[in-house]
Design a protein around this motif. Sequence first.
Motif, PDB file in Angstrom:
ATOM      1  N   LYS A  44       0.814  -1.229   0.000  1.00 53.18           N
ATOM      2  CA  LYS A  44       0.000   0.000   0.000  1.00 53.18           C
ATOM      3  C   LYS A  44       0.841   1.270   0.000  1.00 53.18           C
ATOM      4  O   LYS A  44       0.405   2.307  -0.483  1.00 53.18           O
ATOM      5  CB  LYS A  44      -0.886   0.028   1.266  1.00 53.18           C
ATOM      6  N   ARG A  45       2.037   1.231   0.588  1.00 52.35           N
ATOM      7  CA  ARG A  45       2.788   2.473   0.791  1.00 52.35           C
ATOM      8  C   ARG A  45       3.167   3.173  -0.504  1.00 52.35           C
ATOM      9  O   ARG A  45       3.702   2.578  -1.410  1.00 52.35           O
ATOM     10  CB  ARG A  45       4.080   2.196   1.592  1.00 52.35           C
ATOM     11  N   ARG A  46       2.821   4.427  -0.585  1.00 58.38           N
ATOM     12  CA  ARG A  46       3.263   5.307  -1.662  1.00 58.38           C
ATOM     13  C   ARG A  46       3.715   6.622  -1.024  1.00 58.38           C
ATOM     14  O   ARG A  46       3.323   6.926   0.099  1.00 58.38           O
ATOM     15  CB  ARG A  46       2.115   5.606  -2.655  1.00 58.38           C
ATOM     16  N   SER A  47       4.472   7.406  -1.749  1.00 60.89           N
ATOM     17  CA  SER A  47       4.865   8.712  -1.211  1.00 60.89           C
ATOM     18  C   SER A  47       3.669   9.650  -1.252  1.00 60.89           C
ATOM     19  O   SER A  47       3.113   9.905  -2.329  1.00 60.89           O
ATOM     20  CB  SER A  47       6.013   9.294  -2.035  1.00 60.89           C
ATOM     21  N   ILE A  48       3.292  10.139  -0.100  1.00 63.41           N
ATOM     22  CA  ILE A  48       2.137  11.045   0.016  1.00 63.41           C
ATOM     23  C   ILE A  48       2.661  12.440   0.345  1.00 63.41           C
ATOM     24  O   ILE A  48       3.367  12.637   1.339  1.00 63.41           O
ATOM     25  CB  ILE A  48       1.148  10.521   1.100  1.00 63.41           C
ATOM     26  N   ARG A  49       2.317  13.386  -0.527  1.00 66.57           N
ATOM     27  CA  ARG A  49       2.850  14.753  -0.375  1.00 66.57           C
ATOM     28  C   ARG A  49       1.756  15.771  -0.091  1.00 66.57           C
ATOM     29  O   ARG A  49       2.034  16.970  -0.044  1.00 66.57           O
ATOM     30  CB  ARG A  49       3.636  15.138  -1.637  1.00 66.57           C
ATOM     31  N   ARG A  50       0.517  15.312   0.024  1.00 66.16           N
ATOM     32  CA  ARG A  50      -0.582  16.227   0.382  1.00 66.16           C
ATOM     33  C   ARG A  50      -1.212  15.727   1.665  1.00 66.16           C
ATOM     34  O   ARG A  50      -1.527  14.529   1.776  1.00 66.16           O
ATOM     35  CB  ARG A  50      -1.635  16.276  -0.720  1.00 66.16           C
ATOM     36  N   ALA A  63      14.308  24.230   2.602  1.00 64.82           N
ATOM     37  CA  ALA A  63      15.689  23.726   2.742  1.00 64.82           C
ATOM     38  C   ALA A  63      16.361  23.561   1.387  1.00 64.82           C
ATOM     39  O   ALA A  63      17.574  23.702   1.266  1.00 64.82           O
ATOM     40  CB  ALA A  63      15.695  22.405   3.500  1.00 64.82           C
ATOM     41  N   LYS A  64      15.578  23.234   0.374  1.00 65.22           N
ATOM     42  CA  LYS A  64      16.138  23.100  -0.980  1.00 65.22           C
ATOM     43  C   LYS A  64      15.086  23.566  -1.972  1.00 65.22           C
ATOM     44  O   LYS A  64      13.894  23.648  -1.634  1.00 65.22           O
ATOM     45  CB  LYS A  64      16.598  21.672  -1.250  1.00 65.22           C
ATOM     46  N   GLU A  65      15.540  23.878  -3.193  1.00 65.52           N
ATOM     47  CA  GLU A  65      14.636  24.492  -4.158  1.00 65.52           C
ATOM     48  C   GLU A  65      13.500  23.564  -4.571  1.00 65.52           C
ATOM     49  O   GLU A  65      12.368  23.995  -4.771  1.00 65.52           O
ATOM     50  CB  GLU A  65      15.422  24.940  -5.391  1.00 65.52           C
ATOM     51  N   GLN A  66      13.810  22.299  -4.724  1.00 66.33           N
ATOM     52  CA  GLN A  66      12.796  21.342  -5.176  1.00 66.33           C
ATOM     53  C   GLN A  66      12.757  20.139  -4.259  1.00 66.33           C
ATOM     54  O   GLN A  66      13.773  19.759  -3.687  1.00 66.33           O
ATOM     55  CB  GLN A  66      13.123  20.872  -6.592  1.00 66.33           C
ATOM     56  N   GLY A  67      11.574  19.560  -4.176  1.00 62.75           N
ATOM     57  CA  GLY A  67      11.469  18.285  -3.472  1.00 62.75           C
ATOM     58  C   GLY A  67      11.304  18.396  -1.968  1.00 62.75           C
ATOM     59  O   GLY A  67      11.491  17.403  -1.253  1.00 62.75           O
ATOM     60  N   ALA A  68      10.981  19.593  -1.482  1.00 63.66           N
ATOM     61  CA  ALA A  68      10.769  19.741  -0.034  1.00 63.66           C
ATOM     62  C   ALA A  68       9.512  20.567   0.273  1.00 63.66           C
ATOM     63  O   ALA A  68       9.109  20.655   1.428  1.00 63.66           O
ATOM     64  CB  ALA A  68      11.977  20.389   0.623  1.00 63.66           C
ATOM     65  N   CYS A 103       6.361  11.180   3.199  1.00 65.92           N
ATOM     66  CA  CYS A 103       7.296  11.259   2.066  1.00 65.92           C
ATOM     67  C   CYS A 103       8.673  11.665   2.570  1.00 65.92           C
ATOM     68  O   CYS A 103       8.807  12.479   3.484  1.00 65.92           O
ATOM     69  CB  CYS A 103       6.810  12.263   1.028  1.00 65.92           C
ATOM     70  N   TRP A 104       9.663  11.085   1.968  1.00 65.79           N
ATOM     71  CA  TRP A 104      11.086  11.346   2.264  1.00 65.79           C
ATOM     72  C   TRP A 104      11.513  12.592   1.497  1.00 65.79           C
ATOM     73  O   TRP A 104      11.232  12.714   0.304  1.00 65.79           O
ATOM     74  CB  TRP A 104      11.868  10.134   1.786  1.00 65.79           C
ATOM     75  N   SER A 105      12.197  13.494   2.145  1.00 65.94           N
ATOM     76  CA  SER A 105      12.849  14.594   1.437  1.00 65.94           C
ATOM     77  C   SER A 105      14.353  14.490   1.720  1.00 65.94           C
ATOM     78  O   SER A 105      14.788  14.552   2.881  1.00 65.94           O
ATOM     79  CB  SER A 105      12.294  15.943   1.911  1.00 65.94           C
TER      80      SER A 105
HETATM   81  C1  LIG Z   1      16.620   8.149  -0.711  1.00 68.50           C
HETATM   82  C2  LIG Z   1      15.324   8.799  -1.139  1.00 68.50           C
HETATM   83  C3  LIG Z   1      15.292  10.147  -1.377  1.00 68.50           C
HETATM   84  C4  LIG Z   1      14.090  10.770  -1.744  1.00 68.50           C
HETATM   85  N1  LIG Z   1      14.079  12.128  -1.881  1.00 68.50           N
HETATM   86  C5  LIG Z   1      12.906  12.735  -2.167  1.00 68.50           C
HETATM   87  C6  LIG Z   1      12.851  14.161  -2.203  1.00 68.50           C
HETATM   88  O1  LIG Z   1      13.825  14.863  -1.931  1.00 68.50           O
HETATM   89  N2  LIG Z   1      11.659  14.726  -2.517  1.00 68.50           N
HETATM   90  C7  LIG Z   1      10.530  13.973  -2.802  1.00 68.50           C
HETATM   91  O2  LIG Z   1       9.492  14.561  -3.094  1.00 68.50           O
HETATM   92  N3  LIG Z   1      10.565  12.621  -2.766  1.00 68.50           N
HETATM   93  C8  LIG Z   1      11.707  11.991  -2.445  1.00 68.50           C
HETATM   94  N4  LIG Z   1      11.750  10.626  -2.349  1.00 68.50           N
HETATM   95  C9  LIG Z   1      10.545   9.819  -2.648  1.00 68.50           C
HETATM   96  C10 LIG Z   1      10.714   9.107  -3.988  1.00 68.50           C
HETATM   97  O3  LIG Z   1      10.602  10.034  -5.032  1.00 68.50           O
HETATM   98  C11 LIG Z   1       9.644   7.996  -4.106  1.00 68.50           C
HETATM   99  O4  LIG Z   1       9.805   7.083  -3.041  1.00 68.50           O
HETATM  100  C12 LIG Z   1       9.759   7.248  -5.425  1.00 68.50           C
HETATM  101  O5  LIG Z   1       9.465   8.093  -6.514  1.00 68.50           O
HETATM  102  C13 LIG Z   1       8.812   6.039  -5.483  1.00 68.50           C
HETATM  103  O6  LIG Z   1       7.466   6.438  -5.262  1.00 68.50           O
HETATM  104  P1  LIG Z   1       6.605   5.813  -4.072  1.00 68.50           P
HETATM  105  O7  LIG Z   1       7.305   6.166  -2.777  1.00 68.50           O
HETATM  106  O8  LIG Z   1       5.242   6.450  -4.187  1.00 68.50           O
HETATM  107  O9  LIG Z   1       6.557   4.323  -4.278  1.00 68.50           O
HETATM  108  C14 LIG Z   1      12.921   9.990  -1.942  1.00 68.50           C
HETATM  109  C15 LIG Z   1      12.969   8.615  -1.696  1.00 68.50           C
HETATM  110  C16 LIG Z   1      14.140   8.033  -1.277  1.00 68.50           C
HETATM  111  C17 LIG Z   1      14.145   6.551  -0.955  1.00 68.50           C
END
Ligand SMILES: Cc1cc2nc3c(=O)[nH]c(=O)nc-3n(C[C@H](O)[C@H](O)[C@H](O)COP(=O)(O)O)c2cc1C
Length: 172
Positions: free
Chosen positions: A7-13, A60-65, A110-112
């Motif tokens: 089930k786990r996916r990255s959730i950003r909202r 902390a960073k321009e994209q992805g946070a 979600c991981w940043s």
């Molecule tokens: C080491 C690592 C670094 C990541 N860094 C970011 C990030 O900086 N920003 C972000 O939005 N997602 C980040 N992610 C999430 C990944 O983009 C995401 O896990 C991947 O695209 C797979 O999608 P899912 O988690 O929905 O299965 C990171 C994941 C990992 C494992």
Amino acid sequence: MIEILRKRRSIRRYQAKAIDSQALEVMKEALLRSPSSRGINPWAFIFVDQKELLLQLSRAKEQGAQFIKDAALAVVVCADETKSDVWVEDCSIAAIVAQLAAESLGLGSCWSQIRERAHSKEKSAEKYIQELLHLPGNLRVLSIIAIGIPAESKAPIAKEQLDYTKIQYNRY
Ligand SMILES: Cc1cc2nc3c(=O)[nH]c(=O)nc-3n(C[C@H](O)[C@H](O)[C@H](O)COP(=O)(O)O)c2cc1C
């Protein structure tokens, strides 16, 4: 466990709601149960729930946070590099433990990535966070795990989409 992994996916909202105290306790316990090399447990986990600090972490960073600003909680995953030469591995394991524990509680995460990322031309994302959170110089920052009640849902990745060629038997 396999259901959680499916089930786990990255959730950003995230919904604008706090995480209840029982779930928070489980998150803390899960993190502290993470395995680490030689059982040194070099980590420090900074739980950030103040709106203003979450906003600053999201820069902390321009994209992805950016999504961090809307999270109910950001766990800043740090470790004392003087205590373990494999702090990156120890922190990575703790970070994924946090994500899986969050999933088991019905929370989205979600991981940043922070380590090796830039805040600006002059400053690393790690330095920016060390200053923001008053971390001592020996505390390194691996990542931020944003957590909250999901405001989006994503379909699990279908088993047929998994790349089984990544797995080889006995010799590559
Ligand atoms: C080491 C690592 C670094 C990541 N860094 C970011 C990030 O900086 N920003 C972000 O939005 N997602 C980040 N992610 C999430 C990944 O983009 C995401 O896990 C991947 O695209 C797979 O999608 P899912 O988690 O929905 O299965 C990171 C994941 C990992 C494992």
